[in-house]
Design a protein around this motif. Structure first.
Motif, PDB file in Angstrom:
ATOM      1  N   LEU A  90       3.958  -5.670   1.287  1.00 52.39           N
ATOM      2  CA  LEU A  90       3.563  -7.060   1.461  1.00 52.39           C
ATOM      3  C   LEU A  90       2.051  -7.226   1.392  1.00 52.39           C
ATOM      4  CD1 LEU A  90       5.994  -8.256   4.283  1.00 52.39           C
ATOM      5  CD2 LEU A  90       5.948  -9.039   1.903  1.00 52.39           C
ATOM      6  N   ASP A  91       1.299  -6.274   1.947  1.00 49.43           N
ATOM      7  CA  ASP A  91      -0.158  -6.339   1.869  1.00 49.43           C
ATOM      8  C   ASP A  91      -0.632  -6.272   0.424  1.00 49.43           C
ATOM      9  OD1 ASP A  91      -0.526  -6.613   4.572  1.00 49.43           O
ATOM     10  OD2 ASP A  91      -0.966  -4.498   4.940  1.00 49.43           O
ATOM     11  N   LEU A  92      -0.009  -5.409  -0.364  1.00 50.52           N
ATOM     12  CA  LEU A  92      -0.379  -5.306  -1.779  1.00 50.52           C
ATOM     13  C   LEU A  92      -0.067  -6.608  -2.512  1.00 50.52           C
ATOM     14  CD1 LEU A  92       0.901  -1.694  -2.536  1.00 50.52           C
ATOM     15  CD2 LEU A  92      -1.482  -2.444  -2.446  1.00 50.52           C
ATOM     16  N   MET A  93       1.090  -7.209  -2.197  1.00 49.64           N
ATOM     17  CA  MET A  93       1.443  -8.479  -2.825  1.00 49.64           C
ATOM     18  C   MET A  93       0.445  -9.571  -2.448  1.00 49.64           C
ATOM     19  SD  MET A  93       5.611  -8.309  -2.386  1.00 49.64           S
ATOM     20  CE  MET A  93       5.869 -10.038  -2.810  1.00 49.64           C
ATOM     21  N   ARG A  94       0.049  -9.619  -1.190  1.00 46.17           N
ATOM     22  CA  ARG A  94      -0.950 -10.609  -0.772  1.00 46.17           C
ATOM     23  C   ARG A  94      -2.284 -10.369  -1.479  1.00 46.17           C
ATOM     24  NH1 ARG A  94       1.350  -9.610   4.566  1.00 46.17           N
ATOM     25  NH2 ARG A  94       2.596 -11.424   5.215  1.00 46.17           N
ATOM     26  N   GLY A  95      -2.634  -9.106  -1.672  1.00 43.83           N
ATOM     27  CA  GLY A  95      -3.871  -8.796  -2.377  1.00 43.83           C
ATOM     28  C   GLY A  95      -3.842  -9.286  -3.816  1.00 43.83           C
ATOM     29  N   LYS A 143      13.723 -17.706   1.801  1.00 47.65           N
ATOM     30  CA  LYS A 143      13.636 -16.326   2.290  1.00 47.65           C
ATOM     31  C   LYS A 143      12.186 -15.872   2.467  1.00 47.65           C
ATOM     32  CE  LYS A 143      17.891 -15.205  -0.222  1.00 47.65           C
ATOM     33  NZ  LYS A 143      18.531 -14.331  -1.224  1.00 47.65           N
ATOM     34  N   ARG A 144      11.270 -16.825   2.368  1.00 50.24           N
ATOM     35  CA  ARG A 144       9.843 -16.485   2.406  1.00 50.24           C
ATOM     36  C   ARG A 144       9.444 -15.777   3.688  1.00 50.24           C
ATOM     37  NH1 ARG A 144       7.064 -21.729   3.262  1.00 50.24           N
ATOM     38  NH2 ARG A 144       7.915 -21.306   5.336  1.00 50.24           N
ATOM     39  N   ASP A 145       9.917 -16.273   4.809  1.00 46.68           N
ATOM     40  CA  ASP A 145       9.495 -15.691   6.086  1.00 46.68           C
ATOM     41  C   ASP A 145      10.349 -14.501   6.508  1.00 46.68           C
ATOM     42  OD1 ASP A 145       7.379 -17.508   6.406  1.00 46.68           O
ATOM     43  OD2 ASP A 145       8.747 -19.020   7.186  1.00 46.68           O
ATOM     44  N   VAL A 146      11.649 -14.587   6.203  1.00 40.25           N
ATOM     45  CA  VAL A 146      12.541 -13.522   6.653  1.00 40.25           C
ATOM     46  C   VAL A 146      12.268 -12.214   5.916  1.00 40.25           C
ATOM     47  CG1 VAL A 146      14.438 -13.967   5.019  1.00 40.25           C
ATOM     48  CG2 VAL A 146      14.938 -13.063   7.299  1.00 40.25           C
ATOM     49  N   ILE A 147      11.652 -12.291   4.717  1.00 37.56           N
ATOM     50  CA  ILE A 147      11.414 -11.067   3.951  1.00 37.56           C
ATOM     51  C   ILE A 147      10.479 -10.120   4.701  1.00 37.56           C
ATOM     52  CG2 ILE A 147       9.455 -11.987   2.639  1.00 37.56           C
ATOM     53  CD1 ILE A 147      12.182  -9.548   1.386  1.00 37.56           C
ATOM     54  N   ALA A 148       9.651 -10.667   5.589  1.00 41.85           N
ATOM     55  CA  ALA A 148       8.724  -9.820   6.350  1.00 41.85           C
ATOM     56  C   ALA A 148       9.450  -8.793   7.202  1.00 41.85           C
ATOM     57  CB  ALA A 148       7.828 -10.689   7.223  1.00 41.85           C
ATOM     58  N   THR A 149      10.684  -9.112   7.597  1.00 42.60           N
ATOM     59  CA  THR A 149      11.468  -8.195   8.416  1.00 42.60           C
ATOM     60  C   THR A 149      12.011  -7.037   7.590  1.00 42.60           C
ATOM     61  OG1 THR A 149      12.129 -10.021   9.866  1.00 42.60           O
ATOM     62  CG2 THR A 149      13.480  -8.021   9.957  1.00 42.60           C
ATOM     63  N   TYR A 150      12.227  -7.268   6.302  1.00 42.36           N
ATOM     64  CA  TYR A 150      12.968  -6.300   5.493  1.00 42.36           C
ATOM     65  C   TYR A 150      12.133  -5.614   4.413  1.00 42.36           C
ATOM     66  CZ  TYR A 150      16.759  -8.742   7.816  1.00 42.36           C
ATOM     67  OH  TYR A 150      17.573  -9.291   8.773  1.00 42.36           O
ATOM     68  N   LYS A 151      10.896  -6.030   4.239  1.00 43.52           N
ATOM     69  CA  LYS A 151      10.059  -5.413   3.213  1.00 43.52           C
ATOM     70  C   LYS A 151       8.947  -4.617   3.877  1.00 43.52           C
ATOM     71  CE  LYS A 151       8.687  -6.836  -1.439  1.00 43.52           C
ATOM     72  NZ  LYS A 151       9.915  -6.345  -2.071  1.00 43.52           N
ATOM     73  N   ASP A 152       8.606  -3.508   3.301  1.00 42.69           N
ATOM     74  CA  ASP A 152       7.572  -2.640   3.841  1.00 42.69           C
ATOM     75  C   ASP A 152       6.254  -3.397   3.989  1.00 42.69           C
ATOM     76  OD1 ASP A 152       6.564   0.259   4.329  1.00 42.69           O
ATOM     77  OD2 ASP A 152       5.200  -0.541   2.815  1.00 42.69           O
ATOM     78  N   ALA A 153       5.576  -3.215   5.116  1.00 38.86           N
ATOM     79  CA  ALA A 153       4.340  -3.941   5.398  1.00 38.86           C
ATOM     80  C   ALA A 153       3.254  -3.639   4.373  1.00 38.86           C
ATOM     81  CB  ALA A 153       3.841  -3.601   6.807  1.00 38.86           C
ATOM     82  N   THR A 154       3.186  -2.396   3.931  1.00 42.05           N
ATOM     83  CA  THR A 154       2.195  -2.040   2.911  1.00 42.05           C
ATOM     84  C   THR A 154       2.481  -2.774   1.611  1.00 42.05           C
ATOM     85  OG1 THR A 154       1.860   0.133   3.906  1.00 42.05           O
ATOM     86  CG2 THR A 154       1.173  -0.146   1.608  1.00 42.05           C
ATOM     87  N   ASN A 178       1.742 -22.901  -6.397  1.00 40.91           N
ATOM     88  CA  ASN A 178       3.031 -22.847  -5.694  1.00 40.91           C
ATOM     89  C   ASN A 178       2.902 -22.243  -4.296  1.00 40.91           C
ATOM     90  OD1 ASN A 178       5.676 -23.639  -5.631  1.00 40.91           O
ATOM     91  ND2 ASN A 178       6.479 -21.850  -6.691  1.00 40.91           N
ATOM     92  N   PRO A 179       2.044 -22.840  -3.457  1.00 38.89           N
ATOM     93  CA  PRO A 179       1.865 -22.280  -2.115  1.00 38.89           C
ATOM     94  C   PRO A 179       3.118 -22.429  -1.276  1.00 38.89           C
ATOM     95  CG  PRO A 179       0.791 -24.418  -2.307  1.00 38.89           C
ATOM     96  CD  PRO A 179       1.244 -24.045  -3.691  1.00 38.89           C
ATOM     97  N   GLY A 180       3.248 -21.552  -0.288  1.00 40.86           N
ATOM     98  CA  GLY A 180       4.388 -21.611   0.622  1.00 40.86           C
ATOM     99  C   GLY A 180       5.654 -21.005   0.061  1.00 40.86           C
ATOM    100  N   LYS A 181       5.548 -20.281  -1.051  1.00 41.91           N
ATOM    101  CA  LYS A 181       6.711 -19.638  -1.661  1.00 41.91           C
ATOM    102  C   LYS A 181       6.473 -18.114  -1.721  1.00 41.91           C
ATOM    103  CE  LYS A 181       7.706 -23.876  -2.365  1.00 41.91           C
ATOM    104  NZ  LYS A 181       7.321 -24.555  -3.594  1.00 41.91           N
ATOM    105  N   VAL A 182       7.528 -17.368  -1.632  1.00 41.41           N
ATOM    106  CA  VAL A 182       7.581 -15.906  -1.822  1.00 41.41           C
ATOM    107  C   VAL A 182       6.917 -15.134  -0.680  1.00 41.41           C
ATOM    108  CG1 VAL A 182       6.985 -13.955  -3.323  1.00 41.41           C
ATOM    109  CG2 VAL A 182       7.674 -16.151  -4.340  1.00 41.41           C
ATOM    110  N   LEU A 183       5.629 -15.387  -0.427  1.00 46.55           N
ATOM    111  CA  LEU A 183       4.908 -14.582   0.554  1.00 46.55           C
ATOM    112  C   LEU A 183       5.013 -15.185   1.954  1.00 46.55           C
ATOM    113  CD1 LEU A 183       1.682 -13.756  -1.459  1.00 46.55           C
ATOM    114  CD2 LEU A 183       3.375 -12.116  -0.642  1.00 46.55           C
ATOM    115  N   PRO A 184       5.390 -14.370   2.949  1.00 47.66           N
ATOM    116  CA  PRO A 184       5.428 -14.869   4.330  1.00 47.66           C
ATOM    117  C   PRO A 184       4.016 -15.075   4.854  1.00 47.66           C
ATOM    118  CG  PRO A 184       5.855 -12.504   4.285  1.00 47.66           C
ATOM    119  CD  PRO A 184       5.808 -12.960   2.851  1.00 47.66           C
ATOM    120  N   HIS A 185       3.903 -15.915   5.854  1.00 48.58           N
ATOM    121  CA  HIS A 185       2.602 -16.129   6.487  1.00 48.58           C
ATOM    122  C   HIS A 185       2.151 -14.829   7.130  1.00 48.58           C
ATOM    123  CE1 HIS A 185       2.906 -20.364   5.702  1.00 48.58           C
ATOM    124  NE2 HIS A 185       4.053 -20.443   6.368  1.00 48.58           N
ATOM    125  N   ALA A 186       0.910 -14.498   6.955  1.00 48.29           N
ATOM    126  CA  ALA A 186       0.367 -13.235   7.491  1.00 48.29           C
ATOM    127  C   ALA A 186       0.324 -13.273   9.015  1.00 48.29           C
ATOM    128  CB  ALA A 186      -1.024 -12.999   6.933  1.00 48.29           C
TER     129      ALA A 186
END
Length: 473
Positions: A448-453, A435-446, A465-473
């Motif tokens: 996701l930005d905080l999670m990436r930070g 669900k790493r990539d599909v979550i970008a459609t359903y989670k608020d962009a802000t 554990n790269p390639g898990k949880v966070l979608p590609h920016a």
């Protein structure tokens, strides 16, 4: 650093017992239990202590090698699988199985991440206490994995999920430092509560090596009923009624569709339908109390009598003893395995507000049946917290590969419907890679930005554990 150099240095850190490089011995760590995900690795490392974990992480960081933490390998979203490059290192916690301490007065137990969940339950019981997390994989899943996915299970209604059951953590950070947060305190108001960053992070921010978990008074009386219902709305009505009459004695409230039960009856040896007649929906209701002889059977029967008076329940049986209780729970816990005998199982783990469950099921079922006439929808879950496992099996006689090819399309049907009710596309299984990539459609962009930070702060090299949880920016 070459692969041989890396494995030589890893061996010097963990010894021969802690390093696996042979393909046949690594295979069990490189494929998940459903054979839905597979990867390759430079090595599987099995540290025996937190110090060894830290040394391994430091070495991998120095070498620029990604680390994939792994617990019992019972996940459903591929979160503990390496990629196909063969350059990553799987870090298994399966040798770290020490119970570090039990404090019945403080009602805590301190365990290492590789301890099997069932072992924690048994140690707690021997001390006259209860560790309430319970789920189908409890005989093989580990505490580290439970923490990494913020596991829920059947007791969330009363006790909460792993986030609620955890007081402190010990974590090896991506730079090899050890954060010792193993405090058994219910109150510690000294700034950011860091443990919550690691719980549910699926190993992307660090490696959880130990935890202080909450214990509760042991259960000394229990009442369990199997109830037939006409609809999901009846289940929502029934849980409100039982809560009003029984309060926090209500421990479990599990819903399952007739399709779910049919699969279990067909494929689980010794299972039988205690009610005989076919009903569209069922719930498993359980009350528990710390007092022996608490009269729970009578209390449950009173609640069910009112449910019949209100035409909420169609039929019911109250379990007559431990064997029947176990048989009822086996019907519920056997669904996922039984479904595998029916061909590909497209699994979805969603949550919506309890008040929206009936409308959600109606809308989602209608959309799925329009997309795939004859699709078999296996719906079950923890209705008290709004978590439904919305699994899909192919129409009878249809092609396996053709059904699998529509997995992404059908997931979107389920997730779009979930989103329309302000729900979440993952309630307790995590995001992993599925669900790493599909979550970008359903989670608020802000959000996701905080999670990436946060990820960038903890793991600037993206080696944990790269390639898990966070979608590609």
């Amino acid at each position: 650093m070459t692969r041989d150099d890396l494995t030589t240095r890893l061996s010097s850190l963990v010894g021969d017992a802690g390093l696996i490089t042979e393909a046949d011995r690594m295979s069990g760590y490189l494929t998940d239990w459903r054979h839905a995900y597979a990867g390759s690795a430079a090595a599987v490392v099995r540290p025996a202590s937190t110090a060894e974990v830290a040394a391994v992480v430091r070495l991998c960081r120095e070498a620029g090698v990604a680390v994939v933490p792994q617990g019992g390998n019972t996940g459903l979203c591929g979160g503990s699988m390496p990629d196909s490059s063969g350059r990553q290192v799987v870090l298994s916690l399966d040798r770290m199985r020490r119970i570090r301490g039990v404090d019945p007065v403080n009602q805590t137990i301190t365990v290492e991440a590789g301890v099997i969940l069932q072992s924690v339950q048994e140690v707690a019981a021997a001390e006259g206490c209860l560790f309430p997390l319970s789920l189908g994989a409890e005989g093989s899943c580990t505490i580290g994995g439970n923490l990494s996915t913020n596991a829920g299970g059947t007791g969330v209604l009363r006790y909460g999920n792993m986030r609620d059951l955890t007081l402190g953590l010990e974590v090896v950070l991506p730079d090899g430092r050890i954060w010792n947060g193993l405090r058994g305190l219910r109150k510690d108001n000294t700034g950011y509560d860091l443990k919550h960053l690691f719980i549910g992070a699926e190993g992307t921010l660090g490696v959880i090596t130990a935890a202080v978990l909450k214990l509760f008074p042991a259960v000394r009386s229990r009442a369990t009923a199997w109830v037939a219902l006409p609809s999901p709305q009846a289940a929502v009505d029934l849980i409100g009624l039982v809560r009003a009459l029984c309060g926090d004695r209500l421990t479990g409230f599990e819903i399952l569709s007739r399709q779910s039960l049919d699969f279990v009856l067909r494929h689980r040896a010794g299972s039988r339908d205690l009610l005989g007649a076919v009903h569209p929906w069922y719930v498993l209701v359980e009350l528990s109390d710390t007092l022996p002889g608490a009269g729970l059977d009578g209390l449950l029967e009173t609640a069910l009598a009112e449910a019949f008076d209100r035409a909420v329940a169609s039929d019911a049986v109250v379990a007559s003893g431990p064997a029947q209780v176990a048989a009822l729970w086996a019907l519920r816990e056997g669904i996922s395995e039984a479904q595998n005998f029916e061909g590909p199982s497209l699994k979805h783990d969603v949550t919506v507000p309890v008040s929206s469950i009936a409308a959600f099921v109606e809308q989602t079922d209608r959309a799925l049946r329009a997309a795939v006439p004859g699709i078999r929808i296996v719906t079950y879950g923890h209705i008290g917290d709004g978590n439904l496992h919305y699994n899909l099996s192919k129409p009878v006689g249809s092609d396996d590969d053709a059904f699998r090819a529509r997995a992404e399309e059908l997931a979107r049907v389920v997730y779009d419907s979930t989103s329309s009710f302000d729900g979440s596309i993952s309630a307790e299984h995590g995001l992993g890679q599925s669900k790493r990539d599909v979550i970008a459609t359903y989670k608020d962009a802000t959000e996701l930005d905080l999670m990436r930070g946060i990820k960038g702060l903890f793991d600037p090299g993206s080696l944990m554990n790269p390639g898990k949880v966070l979608p590609h920016a």
